[in-house]
Design an enzyme around this catalytic site. Structure first.
Site, PDB file in Angstrom:
ATOM      1  N   TYR A 220      11.437  -4.091  17.710  1.00 27.44           N
ATOM      2  CA  TYR A 220      11.549  -4.256  16.255  1.00 27.44           C
ATOM      3  C   TYR A 220      12.757  -5.100  15.866  1.00 27.44           C
ATOM      4  CZ  TYR A 220      12.130  -2.743  11.346  1.00 27.44           C
ATOM      5  OH  TYR A 220      12.272  -2.693   9.988  1.00 27.44           O
TER       6      TYR A 220
ATOM      7  N   LYS B 249      13.595  -8.728  13.246  1.00 31.50           N
ATOM      8  CA  LYS B 249      14.471  -8.777  12.075  1.00 31.50           C
ATOM      9  C   LYS B 249      15.641  -9.736  12.304  1.00 31.50           C
ATOM     10  CE  LYS B 249      12.040  -5.906   9.646  1.00 31.50           C
ATOM     11  NZ  LYS B 249      11.255  -6.401   8.490  1.00 31.50           N
TER      12      LYS B 249
ATOM     13  N   SER C  19      14.461  -7.304   5.423  1.00 32.03           N
ATOM     14  CA  SER C  19      14.908  -7.172   6.807  1.00 32.03           C
ATOM     15  C   SER C  19      15.270  -5.711   7.043  1.00 32.03           C
ATOM     16  CB  SER C  19      16.095  -8.116   7.059  1.00 32.03           C
ATOM     17  OG  SER C  19      16.579  -7.994   8.369  1.00 32.03           O
TER      18      SER C  19
ATOM     19  N   SER D 252       0.804  -1.219   0.000  1.00 33.75           N
ATOM     20  CA  SER D 252       0.000   0.000   0.000  1.00 33.75           C
ATOM     21  C   SER D 252       0.836   1.269   0.000  1.00 33.75           C
ATOM     22  CB  SER D 252      -0.950   0.007   1.203  1.00 33.75           C
ATOM     23  OG  SER D 252      -0.226  -0.035   2.416  1.00 33.75           O
TER      24      SER D 252
END
Length: 284
Positions: free
Chosen positions: A150, A154, A136, A10
């Site tokens: 976060y 990753k 990543s 999006s």
């Protein structure tokens, strides 16, 4: 015509990647959580007569992923490229973030990738061809405040990608990790100083992001690299992207774990001076 699935299309990197692949002649299935929020992508595709079909898919839902992938295979026999781009970010100190924050980010950034990947592997394995590109971050190799929720997602993504690459190479399926640095996305723009926190690291790292974004690197830079990887025959696993990605990773590599912890635990002025001396950026 080759086919590609781009998740999280999006906006940002996913948006630009969908356009890049379609302009290069791929049949693109652009998946989004909310199809009502992709007017710009649909308008661009219509204006340029690009082969992009927008589909609803929530990577957090087994049912949604399976239904979407099934619908795609009703239109095409093969998926040549899967770009696992969909992701979210939460930032703050570990003490001050909720467990829900941690769970939400892991669900999307790690389990979401697994859902989509597992859905396409059988066909790729049967075809003995395919490319799975996982988006990543330099945070996949560097952990620091305020990205304590976060960065683990990753790190986990990089670990499972590395293991998956070993399993799938014998089936001639490439697995690739793309590690963007600081790119001008909504996610990066959200990391700003001025947050109320008992930990100074939360705000000073936001200052680093905002200083870097004064010379913004567009999402299209990452999209172009993703397309280049897909069109290549390279088996290189990791690809840092952006002018600061490799320097950041190299910078971390020059320090022991203990030095890294000490530097990030230092007083503000020590930290600010180190950033300015190393990267020439005043992030105060």
């Amino acid at each position: 015509m080759k086919s590609a699935i781009i998740t999280g299309a999006s906006r940002g990197i996913g948006f630009e990647t969908a356009l890049a692949f379609a302009r290069a002649g791929y049949n693109v299935f652009a998946t989004v959580r909310n199809p009502d929020g992709v007017a710009e992508l649909k308008e661009t595709a219509a204006r340029e007569s690009l082969p992009i079909k927008v589909l609803k898919m929530d990577v957090n839902s087994d049912e949604s992923v399976n239904d979407c992938i099934h619908a795609i295979y009703e239109e095409t026999d093969t998926i040549d490229v899967l770009v696992n781009n969909a992701g979210i970010e939460r930032h703050g100190s570990i003490e001050e973030m909720t467990l829900t924050d941690f769970r939400d980010v892991m669900e999307t950034n790690y389990f979401g990738v697994l859902r989509c990947t597992k859905a396409v592997i059988p066909q790729m394995r049967a075809s003995r061809d395919g490319c799975i590109i996982n988006i990543s971050s330099v945070a996949g190799k560097i952990a620091n405040t305020p990205l304590g929720a976060y960065a683990p997602t990753k790190h986990a993504l990089e670990a499972v990608s590395e293991a998956l690459a070993q399993e799938l190479k014998q089936h001639h399926i490439r697995v690739v990790i793309v590690q963007p640095g600081i790119i001008d996305t909504d996610m990066a723009q959200a990391l700003k100083p001025g947050v109320s926190s008992i930990y100074p690291q939360v705000n000073r790292f936001g200052g680093l992001f905002q200083a870097s974004l004064k010379s913004p690197r567009p999402s299209s830079m990452v999209a172009d690299k993703i397309l280049e990887i897909a069109d290549s025959s390279s088996w290189q696993l990791r690809h840092p992207v952006g002018p600061d990605a490799a320097p950041f990773l190299g910078w971390r590599g020059t320090m022991t774990d203990e030095q890294w912890v000490d530097w990030n635990a230092a007083e503000d002025e020590v930290w600010f001076d180190a950033v300015q001396n190393t990267f020439g950026m005043d992030v105060r």
